[in-house]
Design a protein around this motif. Structure first.
Motif, PDB file in Angstrom:
ATOM      1  N   MET A 239       0.484  15.446  10.926  1.00  0.00           N
ATOM      2  CA  MET A 239      -0.371  14.781   9.941  1.00  0.00           C
ATOM      3  C   MET A 239      -0.013  13.307   9.835  1.00  0.00           C
ATOM      4  O   MET A 239      -0.897  12.434   9.843  1.00  0.00           O
ATOM      5  CB  MET A 239      -0.203  15.440   8.562  1.00  0.00           C
ATOM      6  N   ASN A 240       1.259  13.022   9.754  1.00  0.00           N
ATOM      7  CA  ASN A 240       1.691  11.633   9.612  1.00  0.00           C
ATOM      8  C   ASN A 240       1.420  10.828  10.875  1.00  0.00           C
ATOM      9  O   ASN A 240       1.062   9.646  10.810  1.00  0.00           O
ATOM     10  CB  ASN A 240       3.183  11.595   9.251  1.00  0.00           C
ATOM     11  N   GLN A 241       1.562  11.454  12.026  1.00  0.00           N
ATOM     12  CA  GLN A 241       1.235  10.774  13.279  1.00  0.00           C
ATOM     13  C   GLN A 241      -0.256  10.496  13.374  1.00  0.00           C
ATOM     14  O   GLN A 241      -0.683   9.423  13.838  1.00  0.00           O
ATOM     15  CB  GLN A 241       1.692  11.633  14.468  1.00  0.00           C
ATOM     16  N   LEU A 242      -1.063  11.445  12.930  1.00  0.00           N
ATOM     17  CA  LEU A 242      -2.514  11.279  12.947  1.00  0.00           C
ATOM     18  C   LEU A 242      -2.937  10.126  12.050  1.00  0.00           C
ATOM     19  O   LEU A 242      -3.775   9.291  12.426  1.00  0.00           O
ATOM     20  CB  LEU A 242      -3.177  12.582  12.493  1.00  0.00           C
ATOM     21  N   ALA A 243      -2.369  10.058  10.844  1.00  0.00           N
ATOM     22  CA  ALA A 243      -2.696   8.966   9.932  1.00  0.00           C
ATOM     23  C   ALA A 243      -2.254   7.622  10.500  1.00  0.00           C
ATOM     24  O   ALA A 243      -2.970   6.621  10.384  1.00  0.00           O
ATOM     25  CB  ALA A 243      -2.030   9.206   8.580  1.00  0.00           C
ATOM     26  N   MET A 244      -1.090   7.591  11.131  1.00  0.00           N
ATOM     27  CA  MET A 244      -0.603   6.339  11.710  1.00  0.00           C
ATOM     28  C   MET A 244      -1.526   5.861  12.825  1.00  0.00           C
ATOM     29  O   MET A 244      -1.775   4.649  12.965  1.00  0.00           O
ATOM     30  CB  MET A 244       0.817   6.562  12.242  1.00  0.00           C
ATOM     31  N   ALA A 245      -2.080   6.782  13.593  1.00  0.00           N
ATOM     32  CA  ALA A 245      -2.992   6.399  14.676  1.00  0.00           C
ATOM     33  C   ALA A 245      -4.258   5.737  14.136  1.00  0.00           C
ATOM     34  O   ALA A 245      -4.828   4.859  14.790  1.00  0.00           O
ATOM     35  CB  ALA A 245      -3.352   7.634  15.502  1.00  0.00           C
ATOM     36  N   HIS A 246      -4.700   6.144  12.951  1.00  0.00           N
ATOM     37  CA  HIS A 246      -5.933   5.592  12.379  1.00  0.00           C
ATOM     38  C   HIS A 246      -5.700   4.427  11.423  1.00  0.00           C
ATOM     39  O   HIS A 246      -6.602   3.619  11.205  1.00  0.00           O
ATOM     40  CB  HIS A 246      -6.707   6.690  11.638  1.00  0.00           C
ATOM     41  N   LYS A 247      -4.515   4.363  10.826  1.00  0.00           N
ATOM     42  CA  LYS A 247      -4.292   3.363   9.774  1.00  0.00           C
ATOM     43  C   LYS A 247      -3.104   2.438  10.054  1.00  0.00           C
ATOM     44  O   LYS A 247      -2.602   1.768   9.146  1.00  0.00           O
ATOM     45  CB  LYS A 247      -4.078   4.063   8.422  1.00  0.00           C
ATOM     46  N   LYS A 248      -2.681   2.396  11.287  1.00  0.00           N
ATOM     47  CA  LYS A 248      -1.499   1.598  11.622  1.00  0.00           C
ATOM     48  C   LYS A 248      -1.684   0.139  11.245  1.00  0.00           C
ATOM     49  O   LYS A 248      -0.790  -0.487  10.662  1.00  0.00           O
ATOM     50  CB  LYS A 248      -1.195   1.732  13.116  1.00  0.00           C
ATOM     51  N   ASP A 249      -2.847  -0.422  11.566  1.00  0.00           N
ATOM     52  CA  ASP A 249      -3.086  -1.842  11.250  1.00  0.00           C
ATOM     53  C   ASP A 249      -3.027  -2.088   9.755  1.00  0.00           C
ATOM     54  O   ASP A 249      -2.455  -3.090   9.299  1.00  0.00           O
ATOM     55  CB  ASP A 249      -4.448  -2.281  11.801  1.00  0.00           C
ATOM     56  N   TYR A 250      -3.625  -1.193   8.987  1.00  0.00           N
ATOM     57  CA  TYR A 250      -3.605  -1.345   7.529  1.00  0.00           C
ATOM     58  C   TYR A 250      -2.178  -1.255   7.003  1.00  0.00           C
ATOM     59  O   TYR A 250      -1.756  -2.059   6.163  1.00  0.00           O
ATOM     60  CB  TYR A 250      -4.477  -0.272   6.880  1.00  0.00           C
ATOM     61  N   PHE A 251      -1.420  -0.279   7.499  1.00  0.00           N
ATOM     62  CA  PHE A 251      -0.044  -0.115   7.035  1.00  0.00           C
ATOM     63  C   PHE A 251       0.791  -1.356   7.333  1.00  0.00           C
ATOM     64  O   PHE A 251       1.528  -1.857   6.476  1.00  0.00           O
ATOM     65  CB  PHE A 251       0.598   1.113   7.688  1.00  0.00           C
ATOM     66  N   GLU A 252       0.679  -1.855   8.563  1.00  0.00           N
ATOM     67  CA  GLU A 252       1.512  -2.989   8.960  1.00  0.00           C
ATOM     68  C   GLU A 252       1.080  -4.282   8.271  1.00  0.00           C
ATOM     69  O   GLU A 252       1.925  -5.073   7.843  1.00  0.00           O
ATOM     70  CB  GLU A 252       1.445  -3.169  10.481  1.00  0.00           C
ATOM     71  N   LYS A 253      -0.216  -4.472   8.139  1.00  0.00           N
ATOM     72  CA  LYS A 253      -0.707  -5.697   7.517  1.00  0.00           C
ATOM     73  C   LYS A 253      -0.325  -5.779   6.050  1.00  0.00           C
ATOM     74  O   LYS A 253      -0.018  -6.868   5.536  1.00  0.00           O
ATOM     75  CB  LYS A 253      -2.237  -5.754   7.662  1.00  0.00           C
ATOM     76  N   ASN A 254      -0.335  -4.642   5.367  1.00  0.00           N
ATOM     77  CA  ASN A 254      -0.066  -4.643   3.932  1.00  0.00           C
ATOM     78  C   ASN A 254       1.328  -4.125   3.581  1.00  0.00           C
ATOM     79  O   ASN A 254       1.636  -3.942   2.395  1.00  0.00           O
ATOM     80  CB  ASN A 254      -1.114  -3.790   3.211  1.00  0.00           C
ATOM     81  N   ASN A 255       2.140  -3.885   4.617  1.00  0.00           N
ATOM     82  CA  ASN A 255       3.506  -3.385   4.402  1.00  0.00           C
ATOM     83  C   ASN A 255       3.486  -2.097   3.585  1.00  0.00           C
ATOM     84  O   ASN A 255       4.253  -1.922   2.645  1.00  0.00           O
ATOM     85  CB  ASN A 255       4.364  -4.450   3.707  1.00  0.00           C
TER      86      ASN A 255
END
Length: 808
Positions: A239-255
């Motif tokens: 689940m966490n890998q799946l979310a990271m694949a779709h939201k990685k840019d959002y996570f990294e941009k907003n920390n």
């Protein structure tokens, strides 16, 4: 034959000892009533969500939201596509479905306008996970087309009667028409959600873009059904890998980082207290407190029984000695004692169930609890059967064993001795029972003190004499569904009993929105904040202190005129003083990344506990977007506490302004204090418990004082002949009981102190466990003991000494 003989002897013994038998039956019946009611309530609560087929393989996805590596909030929701993506990608997930809260919960059927907050958007997979039983409609087609709705059986009957609702239209305020495509059987009460209507969720519908984004906002209660034996830790990693694949840019941009977990369906009702729960769940710790206390009361009743039986056996020791002379052995005596115990327990259990049936309607109304004594509630019957069997055996074996230890000749001159060297059984009984009473009393006082402390604590804002008027949400002020909103506001302010009005998208006591991350422009240091739409005069109406900068200005043209942050947000951003933050720019980004907003900090206000007084306030951002929109709530501050006098005036103005919208208002103080409902419920139950414990202890003390007074009749007579006063005799008989209660106080105090301190750890703000709480419990216990014992002592002390000397 021996069995019949034992039953015959039991009935004979009980008849010849009618007074102690009745006292014992009352004690046991009251104790069993307590245990039956509590265990029935606890087992009912524990059966939540187990009514769904294959419940052990159903899980809800929860999300931990992190900023800068720190946990900000945990919620029982996730992004819309999480469930469907898991089902498509991983074969161990057999089904996925979601619910999402529908905004503007106002509906119209024909001319009937009503409000219903238990209406949700839902996916077809949800019906399969929870095995919804469709009474009407095609299961393969429902919830697949836009603007369609499923009704619960009770909702369909309520609004359509016996008429077939399929094909009918329901208008969702203001203009969205939903076609009824089916009816489902009501979800049982023992479920953590109870939808009255399920709306289809379709990309062709008019919905907020962030909500329609597949990996956007975390607004969806998502459930999975998995294969038995699935490795849940491995699935969580996927689940966490799946979310990271779709939201990685959002996570990294907003920390930011989202961490997902699988929560067993069967754990939700008792063990889940996340923000945004679908409904208020029970608290397992409170249920365990009630169950433990009910078991202690059963233990106290058992001690009563052993004391009664052993004392009765001592008073009839000569007849027991005669039986032993004629061949009765210890096994025979224990068998007779077991028969006595069985008969007493059967009678007491029958009386207890009769009392339970009589008390059930009152208890359900008074305490708001539901009990289930049906045969399919195996947990309840197993628990009750185990307790009864254990009680019958222990209460039967112990007295028989104790009296069976004596030799035949010893029994002929064995008598009940009021004073024994060392620690006697009756001392243990009194100490144990009063320790239970004092622990319960201390618990009631402590819990009540903590709840009152939280209610009276400065929340950072003032809710006195304030009501919330529910109005449409996310509507333009110029909407054709609204008639002259400016006149509505002006008319309210002209009422002499109204001192101010303002708007907001949330009511104090509700959970504020956490769908935005924020950061100081030019930095990567970001966090999650509660965001709140707050109209002009919001701070003034609620007496929230403005520490620096300016409040929102009336009649401002720019909806993005800036924001106000609270003290916690200021500290998170790293500013040393409030004035330093004014004029700086905040970046706000929602989880769909479709909304990126930059707002100047125009002011800093003090912290206020908007939702939960149990916790310290977190970062909060207020902005005034009310110039062109209305957001669901008008708050009205009254000059006097007489709310009823102004409601007709507000209702009239409301109905003229919102002609197709139901009028509803909330008293903010009452609404905010609903968060303490479980504590109030626990206090009321504990109050009932302490009355039960006092009654059982009083019965035991009464009987014990009676036996002691009889055993010391000759001694009392001699003392009176030699000039002893009534007060001296009463002191002689009472002092031992006072000593035992004092010992119980010494035992109960550390137990209660430790228990209360563990409970208080659940609160960010906690009261002190003052010494007077423990002193008051001790004084009450001593008072109870004196009142109970003194009657028998007075009777013995005032008896004619001549009669006393003839006693033996």
């Amino acid at each position: 034959m021996n069995v019949l003989y034992h039953f015959h002897m039991t009935i004979r013994t009980l008849r010849h000892n009618l007074r102690p038998t009745l006292l014992l039956l009352i004690s046991m019946s009251v104790g069993l009533v307590t245990f039956i009611l509590v265990s029935g309530y606890v087992s009912y609560e524990q059966q939540y969500d187990r009514i769904f087929p294959d419940a052990e393989n159903i899980y809800r996805i929860t999300t931990d939201l992190y900023s800068d590596g720190k946990l900000q909030i945990s919620i029982p929701e996730c992004e819309r596509d999480m469930g469907s993506s898991l089902k498509k990608t991983y074969p161990e997930v057999t089904e996925a479905g979601f619910l999402a809260q529908a905004s503007n919960p106002q509906y119209k059927i024909g001319e009937n306008i009503f409000k219903d907050t238990k209406v949700y958007f839902a996916s077809p997979g949800l019906l399969n996970i929870f095995s919804f039983q469709l009474l009407q409609g095609d299961r393969s087609q429902v919830l697949t087309a836009p603007y369609t709705v499923l009704l619960s059986e009770s909702t369909a009957r309520k609004y359509f009667g016996d008429e077939n609702p399929v094909g009918k239209t329901i208008v969702k305020y203001p203009v969205f028409e939903y076609r009824v495509v089916g009816v489902y059987k009501d979800i049982p009460k023992q479920a953590h959600f109870h939808p009255n209507m399920l709306l289809s969720f379709h990309n062709q519908m008019h919905l907020p873009p962030p909500m329609k984004a597949p990996w956007g906002e975390t607004d969806f209660y998502t459930y999975l059904k998995v294969h038995p034996g699935t490795d849940l830790q491995a699935l969580e990693q996927k689940m966490n890998q799946l979310a990271m694949a779709h939201k990685k840019d959002y996570f990294e941009k907003n920390n930011q980082l989202h961490v997902y977990h699988l929560q067993p369906l069967k754990d939700i009702h008792l063990h889940s207290h996340l923000k945004h729960e679908l409904q208020t769940n029970a608290r397992a710790d409170y249920l365990y407190i009630l169950l433990i206390i009910s078991l202690l009361i059963v233990l106290a009743v058992g001690l009563n029984y052993i004391h009664f039986s052993f004392t009765r056996a001592l008073n009839h020791a000569s007849s027991t000695g005669l039986k032993k002379v004629f061949g009765a052995n210890r096994r025979t005596l224990i068998a007779q004692s077991l028969t006595d115990s069985l008969v007493i327990h059967v009678i007491a259990t029958a009386v207890a169930f009769l009392l339970c049936m009589l008390l059930l309607p009152f208890l359900q109304k008074q305490f708001g609890i539901t009990l289930d004594f049906s045969l399919h509630n195996r947990l309840f019957w197993f628990g009750l059967g185990s307790i009864l069997l254990l009680s019958i055996i222990i209460n039967g074996v112990v007295p028989g064993y104790l009296i069976g230890r004596f030799r035949s000749l010893d029994l002929f001159h064995l008598k009940y001795k009021p004073l024994m060297p060392g620690i006697s059984f009756r001392q243990l009984f009194v100490v144990g029972q009063f320790a239970i009473v004092m622990v319960i009393i201390i618990g009631i006082i402590g819990i009540n003190k903590q709840v009152n402390y939280l209610k009276e604590k400065n929340k950072g804002f003032n809710l006195e004499n304030t009501i919330a008027i529910k109005v449409p949400q996310n509507f333009r002020r110029t909407s054709q569904s609204i008639n002259n909103l400016d006149a509505f506001e002006q008319d309210l302010l002209q009422n002499p009993n109204i001192s101010g009005i303002t708007q907001s998208n949330r009511t104090p006591g509700e959970t504020a929105a956490f769908n935005f991350s924020f950061a100081k422009k030019g930095t990567e240091h970001s966090g999650k904040a509660a965001v709140l739409v707050a109209g002009v005069h919001y701070l003034k109406l609620f007496d929230i202190k403005l520490l620096a900068g300016n409040d929102f200005e009336p009649h401002a043209e720019n909806v993005d005129e800036g924001c106000i942050i609270n003290q916690s947000c200021l500290n998170f951003l790293g500013y040393k003083n409030s004035q330093e933050a004014v004029g700086r720019v905040l970046k706000l980004t929602d989880e769909s990344a479709l909304q990126n907003i930059e707002l100047k900090i125009r002011g800093v206000c003090s912290d206020f506990n908007f939702q939960n007084i149990r916790e310290h306030p977190g970062p909060m951002i207020l902005f005034d977007w009310t110039k062109n929109m209305i957001w669901g709530n008008y708050f009205v501050k009254l000059k006097q506490a007489n709310i009823a006098s102004v409601i007709p005036f507000i209702r009239k103005k409301f109905q003229a302004t919102f002609p197709n919208y139901p009028f509803e208002y909330l008293v903010l103080n009452d609404f905010y204090n609903q968060q303490f409902y479980k504590e109030y419920q626990l206090i009321r139950m504990l109050q009932a418990f302490v009355l039960v414990a006092i009654l059982i202890s009083a019965i035991n003390l009464f009987a014990m004082a009676w036996f002691i007074a009889i055993a010391r009749t000759k001694e009392i007579g001699i003392r009176k002949v030699n000039g002893a006063k009534v007060s001296e005799v009463m002191t002689l008989l009472n002092k031992d009981f006072i000593k035992w209660v004092a010992i119980a106080f010494v035992i109960a105090t550390p137990i209660a102190w430790f228990t209360m301190n563990k409970w208080l750890e659940n609160f960010a703000y906690k009261t002190n466990l003052s010494w007077w709480i423990f002193a008051l419990a001790g004084i009450l216990a001593i008072g109870i003991a004196l009142l109970t014992v003194s009657w028998q002592s007075w009777k013995a002390a005032t008896r004619n000494p001549v009669e006393a000397l003839r006693y033996e």
